[in-house]
Design an enzyme around this catalytic site. Structure first.
Site, PDB file in Angstrom:
ATOM      1  N   ASN A  84      73.288  24.326  49.670  1.00  0.00           N
ATOM      2  CA  ASN A  84      74.211  25.451  49.652  1.00  0.00           C
ATOM      3  C   ASN A  84      73.981  26.383  50.835  1.00  0.00           C
ATOM      4  O   ASN A  84      74.770  26.429  51.767  1.00  0.00           O
ATOM      5  CB  ASN A  84      74.070  26.200  48.323  1.00  0.00           C
ATOM      6  CG  ASN A  84      75.137  27.253  48.132  1.00  0.00           C
ATOM      7  OD1 ASN A  84      75.801  27.644  49.082  1.00  0.00           O
ATOM      8  ND2 ASN A  84      75.309  27.720  46.912  1.00  0.00           N
ATOM      9  N   ASP A  85      72.866  27.079  50.814  1.00  0.00           N
ATOM     10  CA  ASP A  85      72.640  28.083  51.852  1.00  0.00           C
ATOM     11  C   ASP A  85      72.594  27.475  53.257  1.00  0.00           C
ATOM     12  O   ASP A  85      72.987  28.118  54.222  1.00  0.00           O
ATOM     13  CB  ASP A  85      71.337  28.835  51.567  1.00  0.00           C
ATOM     14  CG  ASP A  85      71.434  29.619  50.265  1.00  0.00           C
ATOM     15  OD1 ASP A  85      72.557  30.057  49.939  1.00  0.00           O
ATOM     16  OD2 ASP A  85      70.419  29.777  49.581  1.00  0.00           O
ATOM     17  N   VAL A  86      72.112  26.230  53.368  1.00  0.00           N
ATOM     18  CA  VAL A  86      71.964  25.635  54.692  1.00  0.00           C
ATOM     19  C   VAL A  86      73.298  25.220  55.305  1.00  0.00           C
ATOM     20  O   VAL A  86      73.350  24.815  56.462  1.00  0.00           O
ATOM     21  CB  VAL A  86      71.017  24.410  54.678  1.00  0.00           C
ATOM     22  CG1 VAL A  86      69.629  24.826  54.270  1.00  0.00           C
ATOM     23  CG2 VAL A  86      71.540  23.313  53.791  1.00  0.00           C
ATOM     24  N   VAL A  87      74.395  25.312  54.519  1.00  0.00           N
ATOM     25  CA  VAL A  87      75.703  25.012  55.086  1.00  0.00           C
ATOM     26  C   VAL A  87      76.633  26.230  54.980  1.00  0.00           C
ATOM     27  O   VAL A  87      77.825  26.110  55.135  1.00  0.00           O
ATOM     28  CB  VAL A  87      76.376  23.804  54.379  1.00  0.00           C
ATOM     29  CG1 VAL A  87      75.602  22.532  54.672  1.00  0.00           C
ATOM     30  CG2 VAL A  87      76.479  24.039  52.888  1.00  0.00           C
ATOM     31  N   ALA A 121      69.602  31.799  47.767  1.00  0.00           N
ATOM     32  CA  ALA A 121      69.613  33.115  48.399  1.00  0.00           C
ATOM     33  C   ALA A 121      70.505  34.072  47.608  1.00  0.00           C
ATOM     34  O   ALA A 121      70.570  35.254  47.886  1.00  0.00           O
ATOM     35  CB  ALA A 121      70.089  33.010  49.835  1.00  0.00           C
TER      36      ALA A 121
END
Lengths: 103, 469
Positions: B395-398, B436
């Site tokens: 999620n957060d990494v994209v 996050a």
């Protein structure tokens, strides 16, 4: 203050080792591909298991009647062994996977 | 003669640690490096047991030592062999905590020993004992909390002003340590020592408790280097060169590794450690304010068709994949697609999962070929030519907010630019935000389709469908 100076004087070679080791550690690690971060952390984790040597010395020096030292030392050796053995085995398991499909 | 033999053994041990670490940092030699370090460790341990002597007395209590070694080895091997690949990070944290506890216990015993021996203690000795105690205890307590957080037993907790409270405890620890080492109140030495132990443990707990689960890798790496320093204190105490070099090496290497991890997330260490306080409320407020636009769902059938007729598919694995234990099914899907002539690759974000390299280890377990794993820069240059991106529990990494929204807590973190691809399929269990705690606008973009469900089940269904397409 005096005592601290004396201490540093007495152990000056140790301070050399410490400082050189710090730079060595930085140098050795800084070129690591992120792929290997987890195994590397795990491997380093196993290496600081050298505390076990301290635990063995403490244990081996304890007088047979001193049960507090014996029991705490016994515990310390167990914990240290866990750190060392578990650490190396876990690291090996991670790296084993990198190996087999390498071809 | 025996003394010099032991010195040489220690020298060899130190060298194996250095070579081992060096070899661990290259993929082809890594496994051998681990074995080299392990061999050096075994040599140093047995050398100590049989050759160590103080004055003329050798070590005794062999029965105790060996039974402890056997117990520790058996439990350690079993735990390490049985642990699932997904639970690796918490296992490392646990082992790290054991090392910290070991260092703390050594300090306690040596302190008792010193008190009984009577006479004025040397300041240097006291200082190393106290330092070993503090660092070891903090590392132990912190690691246990990190372990609990990673396996979900302990939730993030913080109270207002905790940051100041923590600093206060740290201040008290420093003051007590100073009084103790300076021996200003000789009658109270023992009491102070145990108060210090308790405070260090409390500090370790409070230090890790408020830090978000997503930042645990950084914390574990930091605690790892703490334990290294604690081990080095032992080296000082016994004038033991292997403990010293091993400990310091890990201390400095661990610190660098910690900084590298922070860099990968484009955050400073300070930000990770302190930013968590209040950061939680701030980000959720920001997330709530964001547009909750419409997202579209896609069925398993449609996804199967889309993937089967694509030329190039990029899989973006995340923690969701690890939780669902879906790495093997994922590899199966990959082979099915490859059989149909689809080019399949994996885009690995440096901090995907809960530890850097977590995804690599996980996919390696499922026999995914090494050259199929692309690092972030490489993947980003290939997204433009990719027909479909399949995001599995990442999620957060994209999250494009990292590039576009300066107010976002992850602003500035390099991300996988999946929106460059022709189609994006996101597999998640629900619309809940990621670790996050922020909304991901990627999910609301027209190119994106959501495929809800547990990663493993979804992939199994996908594989069955693709066989029939």
């Amino acid at each position: 203050m005096e005592a601290i100076w004396a201490f540093i004087q007495q152990h000056i070679d140790i301070f050399y080792i410490v400082i050189l080791s710090i730079f060595l550690g930085i140098e050795v690690i800084s070129r690591v591909p992120s792929v290997l971060h987890t195994p590397l952390m795990s491997g380093a984790n196993a290496i600081h298991g050298v505390v076990i040597i301290g635990a063995i010395i403490v244990m081996g020096k304890a007088e047979p009647g001193n049960y507090v030292a014996l029991i705490l030392g016994f515990l310390a050796v167990i914990l240290g062994t866990l750190n060392v053995v578990g650490g190396f085995v876990v690291t090996d398991r991670m790296l084993e996977m990198f190996k087999q499909k390498k071809k | 003669m025996q003394d010099s033999l032991l010195s040489i053994i220690y020298l060899v041990g130190s060298v194996t640690f250095i070579i081992g670490l060096k070899m661990l940092s290259a993929p082809t030699t890594a496994r051998k490096g681990n074995l080299v370090a392990a061999a050096g460790m075994a040599l140093a341990v047995f050398g100590t047991i049989f050759l160590y002597r103080e004055g003329d007395t050798r070590l005794h209590n062999y029965g105790w030592i060996f039974s402890a070694l056997v117990i520790g080895s058996v439990v350690g091997v079993l735990a390490a062999k049985k642990v699932k690949m997904t639970a690796m990070p918490e296992m490392v944290s646990m082992f790290n905590g054991m090392g910290g506890a070991c260092a703390g216990l050594i300090s306690i015993i040596e302190f008792n020993h010193m008190q009984h021996a009577g006479g004025a203690a040397s300041v240097g000795m006291l200082l190393t004992i106290v330092l070993g105690l503090i660092i070891g205890s903090v590392s132990f307590a912190g690691s246990i909390i990190a372990w609990g957080k990673l396996n979900g037993k302990i939730k993030d907790k913080s109270f207002s002003g905790q940051h100041i409270f923590n600093l206060l405890i740290l201040g008290v620890i420093v003051v007590i340590a100073a009084v103790l080492v300076g021996q200003f109140v000789p009658n109270l030495q023992t009491t102070l020592f145990y108060v210090l132990t308790a405070l260090a443990l409390v500090y370790g707990i409070l230090f890790v408790l408020p830090i978000g689960g997503a930042d645990m890798p950084v914390v574990i790496s930091l605690l790892n280097s703490f334990t290294g320093v604690a081990a080095a204190c032992g080296g000082f105490l016994y004038n033991n060169p292997v403990m010293l070099t091993g400990g310091i090496l890990v201390g400095s290497a661990g610190t660098i590794l910690t900084i590298l991890m922070c860099k990968a997330m484009n955050r400073s260490l300070k930000n990770v450690l302190i930013g968590s306080f209040g950061g939680g409320s701030g980000s959720s407020a920001g997330g709530g304010a964001q547009q909750q636009g419409n997202y579209k769902e896609i069925s398993i059938n449609d996804t199967a068709v889309l993937l089967a007729y694509a030329n190039k598919v990029m899989i973006v694995p995340g923690y969701g994949l690890a939780v669902a234990q879906a790495q093997h099914v994922c590899h199966e899907l990959e082979s099915l697609l490859e059989e149909r002539g689809v080019e399949v690759k994996y885009a690995i974000h440096p901090v995907a999962g809960r530890m850097p390299g977590h995804m690599n280890v996980l996919l390696a377990e499922a026999d995914v070929s090494y050259d199929k794993l692309l690092e972030m820069e490489q993947a980003n240059s290939e997204f433009a030519t990719t027909d479909a991106v399949l995001i599995l529990g990442a999620n957060d990494v994209v999250n494009p907010a990292a590039k576009t929204d300066p107010g976002s807590p992850i602003y500035g973190m390099p991300i996988l630019e999946v929106e460059k691809a022709k189609a994006v399929i996101v597999n998640k269990r629900s619309m809940k935000p990621g670790y996050a705690g922020i909304e991901n606008e990627l999910f609301f973009q027209p190119k994106t389709s959501m495929l809800f469900g547990d990663a493993k089940q979804v992939l199994q269904q996908l594989a069955t469908e693709i066989k029939q397409v």
